[in-house]
Design a protein around this motif. Structure first.
Motif, PDB file in Angstrom:
ATOM      1  N   SER A  88      29.089   0.721  16.262  1.00 16.93           N
ATOM      2  CA  SER A  88      29.647   0.887  17.606  1.00 16.93           C
ATOM      3  C   SER A  88      29.069  -0.152  18.553  1.00 16.93           C
ATOM      4  O   SER A  88      27.864  -0.412  18.534  1.00 16.93           O
ATOM      5  N   GLN A 117      29.157   0.412  21.688  1.00 16.23           N
ATOM      6  CA  GLN A 117      28.777   1.227  22.838  1.00 16.23           C
ATOM      7  C   GLN A 117      27.298   1.617  22.820  1.00 16.23           C
ATOM      8  O   GLN A 117      26.834   2.317  23.701  1.00 16.23           O
ATOM      9  N   SER A 123      23.037   4.544  25.096  1.00 14.27           N
ATOM     10  CA  SER A 123      24.377   4.829  24.601  1.00 14.27           C
ATOM     11  C   SER A 123      25.347   4.987  25.763  1.00 14.27           C
ATOM     12  O   SER A 123      25.032   5.628  26.760  1.00 14.27           O
ATOM     13  N   LEU A 174      28.366   6.140  24.813  1.00 13.53           N
ATOM     14  CA  LEU A 174      29.282   7.087  24.196  1.00 13.53           C
ATOM     15  C   LEU A 174      29.223   8.421  24.942  1.00 13.53           C
ATOM     16  O   LEU A 174      28.135   8.923  25.225  1.00 13.53           O
ATOM     17  N   THR A 232      26.785  12.287  24.099  1.00 17.72           N
ATOM     18  CA  THR A 232      25.673  11.926  23.210  1.00 17.72           C
ATOM     19  C   THR A 232      24.688  13.082  23.183  1.00 17.72           C
ATOM     20  O   THR A 232      24.219  13.527  24.229  1.00 17.72           O
ATOM     21  N   ALA A 256      27.285  11.576  18.728  1.00 21.66           N
ATOM     22  CA  ALA A 256      28.109  11.880  19.895  1.00 21.66           C
ATOM     23  C   ALA A 256      29.384  12.557  19.428  1.00 21.66           C
ATOM     24  O   ALA A 256      30.030  12.076  18.492  1.00 21.66           O
ATOM     25  N   PHE A 304      27.132   7.222  15.031  1.00 18.51           N
ATOM     26  CA  PHE A 304      27.417   5.827  15.325  1.00 18.51           C
ATOM     27  C   PHE A 304      26.099   5.066  15.293  1.00 18.51           C
ATOM     28  O   PHE A 304      25.041   5.644  15.506  1.00 18.51           O
TER      29      PHE A 304
END
Length: 151
Positions: A57, A59, A80, A82, A85, A131, A136
């Motif tokens: 990822s 992100q 993060s 995302l 999370t 997440a 990820f």
């Protein structure tokens, strides 16, 4: 007093207090301190202990120096972007026990953590984020020098 000894005493006394007050059971306190995933010896086993193979990822940001002059104290972290999370892990690929640390992120908390780890050699720092129930990851290579000479 040694800082790690002081931390151990604080943690132990905090869990003892919670157990004596009946807020947590002894097995819950033990589970919070001892996790089998921190004893595995390979990156694949560490990822399996976390919950499986994560998807890459963009992100996730791994916070780690490009070059660490002192492998005994390397500042690392993860942030993060995302949504939802809930957990973050740092895995140091070539360490004898790769799973370095894990964090539970409460709802409404900024998903960013930082700590210091010991690295014996140049390696990838892998951040694994959970997440929405999915895993990820992102990684970054950090070179460890001997005495800051690039050896």
């Amino acid at each position: 007093m040694n800082p790690s000894r002081r931390t151990a005493l604080k943690t132990t006394s905090a869990f003892a207090t919670l157990v004596s007050l009946g807020i947590v059971t002894q097995s819950q306190a033990q589970a919070a301190v001892d996790r089998a995933g921190f004893q595995v010896k390979t990156l694949a086993d560490a990822l399996k202990a976390i919950g499986g193979t994560p998807a890459a990822s963009d992100q996730i940001t791994v916070i780690s120096p490009d070059i660490a002059e002192n492998g005994a104290v390397v500042p690392v972290g993860v942030s993060s972007k995302l949504p939802n999370t809930t957990e973050m892990y740092l895995v140091i690929e070539k360490n004898p026990t790769p799973l370095s640390c894990g964090f539970t992120i409460p709802a409404g908390t900024l998903p960013e953590v930082q700590t210091r780890v010991k690295m014996g050699q140049s390696t990838h720092v892998v951040a694994v984020v959970k997440a929405d129930g999915k895993l990820f990851s992102a990684s970054k290579e950090t070179k460890v020098t001997l005495g800051g000479c690039g050896g």
